[in-house]
Design a protein around this motif. Structure first.
Motif, PDB file in Angstrom:
ATOM      1  N   CYS A  58       0.833  -1.209   0.000  1.00 45.81           N
ATOM      2  CA  CYS A  58       0.000   0.000   0.000  1.00 45.81           C
ATOM      3  C   CYS A  58       0.865   1.256   0.000  1.00 45.81           C
ATOM      4  O   CYS A  58       0.556   2.239  -0.684  1.00 45.81           O
ATOM      5  CB  CYS A  58      -0.928   0.008   1.213  1.00 45.81           C
ATOM      6  SG  CYS A  58      -2.274  -1.184   1.126  1.00 45.81           S
ATOM      7  N   ALA A  59       1.950   1.227   0.770  1.00 40.52           N
ATOM      8  CA  ALA A  59       2.846   2.380   0.835  1.00 40.52           C
ATOM      9  C   ALA A  59       3.505   2.644  -0.511  1.00 40.52           C
ATOM     10  O   ALA A  59       3.638   3.804  -0.937  1.00 40.52           O
ATOM     11  CB  ALA A  59       3.906   2.158   1.912  1.00 40.52           C
ATOM     12  N   LEU A  60       3.922   1.586  -1.193  1.00 41.20           N
ATOM     13  CA  LEU A  60       4.552   1.751  -2.507  1.00 41.20           C
ATOM     14  C   LEU A  60       3.566   2.341  -3.518  1.00 41.20           C
ATOM     15  O   LEU A  60       3.910   3.249  -4.285  1.00 41.20           O
ATOM     16  CB  LEU A  60       5.086   0.407  -3.004  1.00 41.20           C
ATOM     17  CG  LEU A  60       6.274  -0.170  -2.232  1.00 41.20           C
ATOM     18  CD1 LEU A  60       6.608  -1.566  -2.737  1.00 41.20           C
ATOM     19  CD2 LEU A  60       7.489   0.742  -2.355  1.00 41.20           C
ATOM     20  N   VAL A  61       2.343   1.833  -3.501  1.00 39.05           N
ATOM     21  CA  VAL A  61       1.316   2.360  -4.413  1.00 39.05           C
ATOM     22  C   VAL A  61       1.014   3.814  -4.065  1.00 39.05           C
ATOM     23  O   VAL A  61       0.907   4.680  -4.947  1.00 39.05           O
ATOM     24  CB  VAL A  61       0.032   1.507  -4.342  1.00 39.05           C
ATOM     25  CG1 VAL A  61      -1.096   2.181  -5.121  1.00 39.05           C
ATOM     26  CG2 VAL A  61       0.294   0.111  -4.890  1.00 39.05           C
ATOM     27  N   GLY A  62       0.881   4.093  -2.769  1.00 39.86           N
ATOM     28  CA  GLY A  62       0.593   5.458  -2.341  1.00 39.86           C
ATOM     29  C   GLY A  62       1.699   6.424  -2.705  1.00 39.86           C
ATOM     30  O   GLY A  62       1.435   7.557  -3.128  1.00 39.86           O
ATOM     31  N   ALA A  63       2.945   5.983  -2.558  1.00 41.75           N
ATOM     32  CA  ALA A  63       4.081   6.838  -2.889  1.00 41.75           C
ATOM     33  C   ALA A  63       4.096   7.187  -4.374  1.00 41.75           C
ATOM     34  O   ALA A  63       4.391   8.322  -4.767  1.00 41.75           O
ATOM     35  CB  ALA A  63       5.382   6.140  -2.506  1.00 41.75           C
ATOM     36  N   ARG A  64       3.750   6.216  -5.192  1.00 41.22           N
ATOM     37  CA  ARG A  64       3.718   6.462  -6.636  1.00 41.22           C
ATOM     38  C   ARG A  64       2.542   7.356  -7.020  1.00 41.22           C
ATOM     39  O   ARG A  64       2.697   8.308  -7.799  1.00 41.22           O
ATOM     40  CB  ARG A  64       3.626   5.129  -7.387  1.00 41.22           C
ATOM     41  CG  ARG A  64       3.663   5.258  -8.905  1.00 41.22           C
ATOM     42  CD  ARG A  64       4.920   5.936  -9.380  1.00 41.22           C
ATOM     43  NE  ARG A  64       5.073   5.860 -10.827  1.00 41.22           N
ATOM     44  CZ  ARG A  64       6.043   6.472 -11.511  1.00 41.22           C
ATOM     45  NH1 ARG A  64       6.940   7.203 -10.875  1.00 41.22           N
ATOM     46  NH2 ARG A  64       6.120   6.352 -12.827  1.00 41.22           N
ATOM     47  N   LEU A  65       1.366   7.075  -6.470  1.00 41.85           N
ATOM     48  CA  LEU A  65       0.181   7.863  -6.803  1.00 41.85           C
ATOM     49  C   LEU A  65       0.351   9.324  -6.404  1.00 41.85           C
ATOM     50  O   LEU A  65      -0.027  10.233  -7.141  1.00 41.85           O
ATOM     51  CB  LEU A  65      -1.051   7.282  -6.114  1.00 41.85           C
ATOM     52  CG  LEU A  65      -1.637   6.010  -6.725  1.00 41.85           C
ATOM     53  CD1 LEU A  65      -2.816   5.528  -5.898  1.00 41.85           C
ATOM     54  CD2 LEU A  65      -2.065   6.250  -8.177  1.00 41.85           C
ATOM     55  N   ALA A  91       7.022   9.410  -3.915  1.00 41.42           N
ATOM     56  CA  ALA A  91       6.935  10.484  -2.927  1.00 41.42           C
ATOM     57  C   ALA A  91       6.732   9.884  -1.546  1.00 41.42           C
ATOM     58  O   ALA A  91       5.759   9.154  -1.321  1.00 41.42           O
ATOM     59  CB  ALA A  91       5.791  11.435  -3.276  1.00 41.42           C
ATOM     60  N   ILE A  92       7.630  10.180  -0.632  1.00 42.35           N
ATOM     61  CA  ILE A  92       7.603   9.579   0.691  1.00 42.35           C
ATOM     62  C   ILE A  92       6.276   9.812   1.396  1.00 42.35           C
ATOM     63  O   ILE A  92       5.705   8.900   2.013  1.00 42.35           O
ATOM     64  CB  ILE A  92       8.768  10.112   1.544  1.00 42.35           C
ATOM     65  CG1 ILE A  92      10.086   9.477   1.078  1.00 42.35           C
ATOM     66  CG2 ILE A  92       8.541   9.829   3.034  1.00 42.35           C
ATOM     67  CD1 ILE A  92      11.312  10.046   1.729  1.00 42.35           C
ATOM     68  N   TYR A  93       5.750  11.025   1.292  1.00 36.87           N
ATOM     69  CA  TYR A  93       4.518  11.320   2.008  1.00 36.87           C
ATOM     70  C   TYR A  93       3.343  10.484   1.501  1.00 36.87           C
ATOM     71  O   TYR A  93       2.464  10.101   2.278  1.00 36.87           O
ATOM     72  CB  TYR A  93       4.190  12.804   1.943  1.00 36.87           C
ATOM     73  CG  TYR A  93       4.786  13.580   3.087  1.00 36.87           C
ATOM     74  CD1 TYR A  93       4.637  13.135   4.394  1.00 36.87           C
ATOM     75  CD2 TYR A  93       5.494  14.752   2.863  1.00 36.87           C
ATOM     76  CE1 TYR A  93       5.198  13.837   5.453  1.00 36.87           C
ATOM     77  CE2 TYR A  93       6.048  15.461   3.919  1.00 36.87           C
ATOM     78  CZ  TYR A  93       5.898  14.996   5.207  1.00 36.87           C
ATOM     79  OH  TYR A  93       6.447  15.683   6.260  1.00 36.87           O
ATOM     80  N   GLY A  94       3.331  10.207   0.226  1.00 37.89           N
ATOM     81  CA  GLY A  94       2.286   9.339  -0.294  1.00 37.89           C
ATOM     82  C   GLY A  94       2.364   7.966   0.323  1.00 37.89           C
ATOM     83  O   GLY A  94       1.342   7.342   0.657  1.00 37.89           O
ATOM     84  N   GLY A  95       3.597   7.476   0.499  1.00 39.58           N
ATOM     85  CA  GLY A  95       3.789   6.171   1.128  1.00 39.58           C
ATOM     86  C   GLY A  95       3.386   6.179   2.588  1.00 39.58           C
ATOM     87  O   GLY A  95       2.760   5.240   3.080  1.00 39.58           O
ATOM     88  N   VAL A  96       3.745   7.242   3.305  1.00 36.95           N
ATOM     89  CA  VAL A  96       3.393   7.331   4.723  1.00 36.95           C
ATOM     90  C   VAL A  96       1.880   7.397   4.897  1.00 36.95           C
ATOM     91  O   VAL A  96       1.298   6.678   5.725  1.00 36.95           O
ATOM     92  CB  VAL A  96       4.051   8.566   5.368  1.00 36.95           C
ATOM     93  CG1 VAL A  96       3.523   8.778   6.789  1.00 36.95           C
ATOM     94  CG2 VAL A  96       5.569   8.410   5.391  1.00 36.95           C
ATOM     95  N   LEU A  97       1.211   8.246   4.113  1.00 32.33           N
ATOM     96  CA  LEU A  97      -0.246   8.396   4.232  1.00 32.33           C
ATOM     97  C   LEU A  97      -0.969   7.090   3.904  1.00 32.33           C
ATOM     98  O   LEU A  97      -1.892   6.679   4.615  1.00 32.33           O
ATOM     99  CB  LEU A  97      -0.727   9.517   3.320  1.00 32.33           C
ATOM    100  CG  LEU A  97      -0.261  10.928   3.693  1.00 32.33           C
ATOM    101  CD1 LEU A  97      -0.655  11.930   2.617  1.00 32.33           C
ATOM    102  CD2 LEU A  97      -0.821  11.349   5.046  1.00 32.33           C
ATOM    103  N   ALA A  98      -0.530   6.424   2.829  1.00 30.08           N
ATOM    104  CA  ALA A  98      -1.162   5.155   2.456  1.00 30.08           C
ATOM    105  C   ALA A  98      -0.872   4.087   3.493  1.00 30.08           C
ATOM    106  O   ALA A  98      -1.734   3.258   3.815  1.00 30.08           O
ATOM    107  CB  ALA A  98      -0.669   4.711   1.077  1.00 30.08           C
ATOM    108  N   GLY A  99       0.353   4.096   4.028  1.00 34.92           N
ATOM    109  CA  GLY A  99       0.708   3.125   5.047  1.00 34.92           C
ATOM    110  C   GLY A  99      -0.092   3.316   6.331  1.00 34.92           C
ATOM    111  O   GLY A  99      -0.516   2.342   6.966  1.00 34.92           O
TER     112      GLY A  99
END
Length: 257
Positions: A58-65, A91-99
């Protein structure tokens, strides 16, 4: 001057890049660290593995999105490019938020404390970021403004960027060192018994990382923008302020009890 290629391994037409290897290494080290801490946090054995199986993808997908959304002009005419991660674009924040979202869902399904999971993840997130940032070094990205003073044209103050043949502030390195510092800080606070409530390790992570990112993001030349606003810088400032307020409120409540 030492130069590096992006490829760690080349077999025929296939190559494995340092960027992907370092992100994978950061994730692995983060999981190993969490596994050592889960019992101390009162979590069942293998909680880390189960959480990682959900949270890491999820974090990887979020970071990319997150990156794609705020860099849409790059992808709008070639949507398949969204799935090409070889050139970077996470983007790190995308990964953190999704995680975090994945962790909240996991906590509801497993009926465990979300804040305990957040504390479990906090130093692991910082460790993963500290290691993963070195992927930016090999990809020649996430650097800062150009420097011209010869005294500053040396690593680790700056890094040579082949694309324009100039030295730039090594912002990826600044963040890597700071994130290693966050890991040490949280673990020492934990060992010293100074984290009194669930969620405090995670709040300290948000505060410390937010402060650093709000400063360092202002030095970068490749910030994701929303109009005139550096998205990650604004988000960092908000998260740091929110985490600080939460820590202060918790401390005051403890004094009253």
């Amino acid at each position: 001057m030492v130069t590096w290629t992006r490829d760690a391994l080349i077999v025929g037409n296939f190559s494995v890049r340092y960027y992907g290897l370092l992100i994978a290494l950061g994730a692995l080290l983060g999981v190993l660290l969490a596994m050592k801490r889960e019992k101390k946090l009162g979590l069942a054995k293998d909680t880390t593995i189960d959480l990682a199986l959900v949270g890491v993808p999820c974090a990887l997908v979020g970071a990319r999105l997150y990156y794609v959304i705020f860099s849409w002009d790059i992808y709008k005419d070639d949507l398949l490019k969204i799935f090409s991660l070889r050139e970077g674009g996470m983007a790190i924040y995308g990964g953190v938020l999704a995680g975090v979202l994945a962790g909240w869902v996991f906590s509801r399904v497993r009926k465990v404390s979300f804040w305990s999971l957040a504390d479990l993840a906090a130093p692991s997130l910082a460790l993963g970021q500290a290691v993963g940032r070195w992927g930016n070094f090999f990809n020649q990205e996430a650097y800062g403004y150009a420097v011209s003073d010869p005294a500053l044209c040396r690593f680790p103050i700056s890094v040579f960027i082949e694309a324009d043949g100039r030295w730039h502030l090594a912002t990826f390195f600044y963040e890597s060192v700071w994130c290693f510092g966050i890991v040490v800080f949280i673990l020492l606070m934990e060992r010293g018994g100074r984290l009194k409530q669930r969620g405090e390790a995670f709040l300290w992570y948000l505060f410390l990382y937010g402060v650093e990112r709000a400063v360092v993001e202002g030095l970068r030349t490749d910030s994701l923008m929303l109009g005139p606003v550096r998205v990650s810088q604004a988000l960092s400032a908000l998260l740091a302020a929110g985490a600080l307020v939460a820590l202060i409120v918790r401390a005051r409540r403890r004094k009253k009890t």
